[in-house]
Write an enzyme that holds these catalytic residues in place. Structure first.
Site, PDB file in Angstrom:
ATOM      1  N   HIS A  52       0.766  -1.204   0.036  1.00 18.99           N
ATOM      2  CA  HIS A  52      -0.021  -0.084  -0.038  1.00 18.99           C
ATOM      3  C   HIS A  52       0.792   1.193   0.034  1.00 18.99           C
ATOM      4  O   HIS A  52       0.368   2.436  -0.195  1.00 18.99           O
ATOM      5  CB  HIS A  52      -0.953  -0.003   1.087  1.00 18.99           C
ATOM      6  CG  HIS A  52      -0.375   0.333   2.460  1.00 18.99           C
ATOM      7  ND1 HIS A  52      -0.121  -0.852   3.436  1.00 18.99           N
ATOM      8  CD2 HIS A  52      -0.051   1.371   3.155  1.00 18.99           C
ATOM      9  CE1 HIS A  52       0.364  -0.195   4.446  1.00 18.99           C
ATOM     10  NE2 HIS A  52       0.447   0.801   4.470  1.00 18.99           N
ATOM     11  N   ASP A  64      -0.058  -7.824   1.197  1.00 11.99           N
ATOM     12  CA  ASP A  64       0.392  -6.226   1.333  1.00 11.99           C
ATOM     13  C   ASP A  64       1.753  -6.173   1.688  1.00 11.99           C
ATOM     14  O   ASP A  64       2.597  -5.546   2.373  1.00 11.99           O
ATOM     15  CB  ASP A  64      -0.119  -5.593   2.441  1.00 11.99           C
ATOM     16  CG  ASP A  64      -0.159  -4.165   2.592  1.00 11.99           C
ATOM     17  OD1 ASP A  64       0.074  -3.784   1.534  1.00 11.99           O
ATOM     18  OD2 ASP A  64      -0.545  -3.484   3.636  1.00 11.99           O
ATOM     19  N   SER A 121       4.600   2.660   7.611  1.00 10.18           N
ATOM     20  CA  SER A 121       4.196   1.566   6.932  1.00 10.18           C
ATOM     21  C   SER A 121       5.328   1.208   6.193  1.00 10.18           C
ATOM     22  O   SER A 121       6.183   1.726   5.647  1.00 10.18           O
ATOM     23  CB  SER A 121       3.281   1.833   5.948  1.00 10.18           C
ATOM     24  OG  SER A 121       1.977   1.957   6.640  1.00 10.18           O
TER      25      SER A 121
END
Length: 512
Positions: free
Chosen positions: A139, A169, A243
């Protein structure tokens, strides 16, 4: 100081004073009390704690391999010329509106693609190959026009997307630094236990590489974000920009990839989630080789074996997964797997829940033949199946909202369950848009105070099987339920169709 604070302060002082008063009886009893405590306290579990009381050596070793990832994404522009103008784009009336109202109410001319506005997004990553291989979240780079990586020393380099996987992911990037780069090594996330200390690296809010410390709060969290959710929950603060950064153990080995937070305000509230390294490492290795992953496909709808289900089908204890439906023409159908089978192992791996089977099948390359064990009618069978390719194009069925409750026919009430059943007549088929060959027992009424309602049975459901035996009418279903109750079972297993889905529901009989 408020009265409440004062009261608490004095109360603590009084308690401390009382604790200092030791009687001879207390002294004589103390050895025996210690013996009791020693006999009852369980020895502590060996876990991971900071060596020498500081994380500084770990940070010094790992920080050079942590990178900041900046992606450039184009902002989508709606085609407003045709949508906003009262007469459509390029209408001769546009000049009229401009003359009297200016440009108010008319769209601005569409910006040429090369001049379209762009936005930047920030994330983190870590270097796993001295040649410039970098791991991050999918992402972070999804939909990016360009990707740029900033190394710990401030060097900025363009990055190439080597491969990505939406379901896990994860993504792999490559930069060319012209020299070997510092790396971090993978650790063993399976060894992590709740309470173990961990470090989270990343670039929160663009401040620069940052490290935070905390503990593993829980294992095996399912956030319903993908089919392979098995997150490590941590309380080490992570925020936007973290992230893709590494989660390390106290030895500096990567045990997870920081991925998500649970927050009511967008900032850290001490509930973060990381992808386990044992899951990520396998995916990353495949992405480095091929750029994408082909997942195995079996073609079954499965559900957990609950204690009620186990009791209904005669299992000693809940284990494996229950096959609720087998897709036509699927590898499972070709291999002879049947609705009602309990899959207990696959490719030599014990299956405890649906997630186990989903991951095990997904990891097998399409075309591979594997053995699985099923429990069917009180016997264990081994079945060989050739795994297919998951094209990820399975349509999801909608749940019928209108049961089309017919007014004709006399309903039968199943004993103790709180169900009103009736036949699937031609009128019912027409009202519910069912196929001509649809049979079973239509659930007309559900008593909200009985077991069937608590188990999730709804009006409009169609019962097509009772205790793994097909039923074609309300009377057959009722008789089968009566027989199950007389046999002394604690629950009955119903095979229910709802819309395009099919599932097993274990309904316990009322006790007493």
């Amino acid at each position: 100081m408020s009265p409440i604070h004062t009261l608490r302060r004095h109360r603590v002082a009084a308690l401390l004073g009382a604790a200092l008063i030791v009687s001879p009886f207390a002294l004589s009893f103390a050895p025996r009390l210690n013996d009791v405590l020693a006999a009852t306290v369980t020895p502590p579990v060996t876990g991971m704690t900071a060596p020498r009381g500081s994380f500084a050596p770990v940070v010094a070793a790992d920080k050079p391999a942590v990178v900041t990832i900046t992606t450039v994404m184009k902002v989508q522009q709606p085609d407003t010329m045709s949508d906003a103008s009262p007469f459509g784009g390029n209408s001769p009336f546009d000049d009229y509106f401009r003359r009297f109202f200016g440009d108010q109410g008319l769209p601005a001319p569409k910006t040429p693609p090369e001049q379209a506005p762009r936005t930047e997004a920030l994330g983190s990553g870590f270097i796993v190959g001295a040649d410039g291989m970098i791991v991050t979240n999918n992402h972070v780079v999804d939909g990016a026009q360009s990707v740029k990586v900033m190394l710990d020393d401030g060097t900025e380099l363009p990055a190439k997307l080597i491969g990505h996987d939406t379901k896990n992911d994860l993504a792999v990037l490559k930069v060319n630094a012209g020299k070997p780069l510092p790396t971090v090594k993978w650790g063993d996330s399976d060894k992590l236990m709740p309470g173990d200390q961990v470090l989270a690296f990343g670039n929160p809010f663009g401040l620069g590489t940052t490290v935070t410390a905390g503990i593993v709060s829980a294992r095996g969290r399912d956030l319903h974000s993908g089919p392979f959710d098995d997150f490590i929950q941590i309380d080490a603060p992570i925020n936007r920009g973290n992230s893709g950064g590494p989660l390390t153990d106290v030895y500096g080995d990567v045990v997870g990839i920081n991925t998500a937070i649970f927050s009511p305000n967008g900032g850290s509230v001490g509930v973060g989630f990381a992808i386990p390294s044992d899951q990520a490492q396998k995916v990353v290795a495949k992405l480095m080789k091929g750029g994408s992953i082909q997942y195995g496909y079996l073609g079954v709808q499965i559900q957990p074996v609950t204690p009620d289900v186990a009791s209904a089908i005669g299992l000693d204890h809940p284990t494996g997964v229950l096959v609720a439906q087998v897709s036509d023409g699927s590898p499972a159908a070709k291999a002879g797997i049947e609705t009602g089978d309990v899959i207990t192992s696959f490719a030599g791996q014990d299956i405890k829940d649906p997630r186990d089977l989903s991951r095990a099948v997904a990891d097998v390359a399409p075309g591979t033949r594997e053995a699985l064990n099923v429990w069917r009618n009180g016997k264990s069978l081994q079945i060989s199946v050739e795994i297919g390719r998951n094209e990820d194009d399975t349509a999801t069925g909608s749940v019928t909202g209108d049961s089309g409750q017919p007014s004709t026919g006399q309903g039968l009430r199943a004993p103790a369950l709180g169900l009103g059943l009736m036949d699937v007549t031609p009128d019912v088929r027409q009202a519910m848009n069912l196929p001509e060959n649809q049979h079973g027992a239509l659930v007309e009424r559900v008593d909200p105070n009985k077991a069937a309602s608590a188990s999730g049975i709804q009006p409009g459901d169609i019962i097509v099987g009772v205790d793994q035996t097909p039923v074609r009418s309300a009377r057959q279903a009722n008789q089968a339920i009566v027989q199950a109750a007389k046999s002394g079972k604690k629950s009955v297993l119903l095979l229910v169709e709802r819309g395009d889905a099919q599932m097993f529901v274990a309904v316990p009989f009322a006790s007493g």
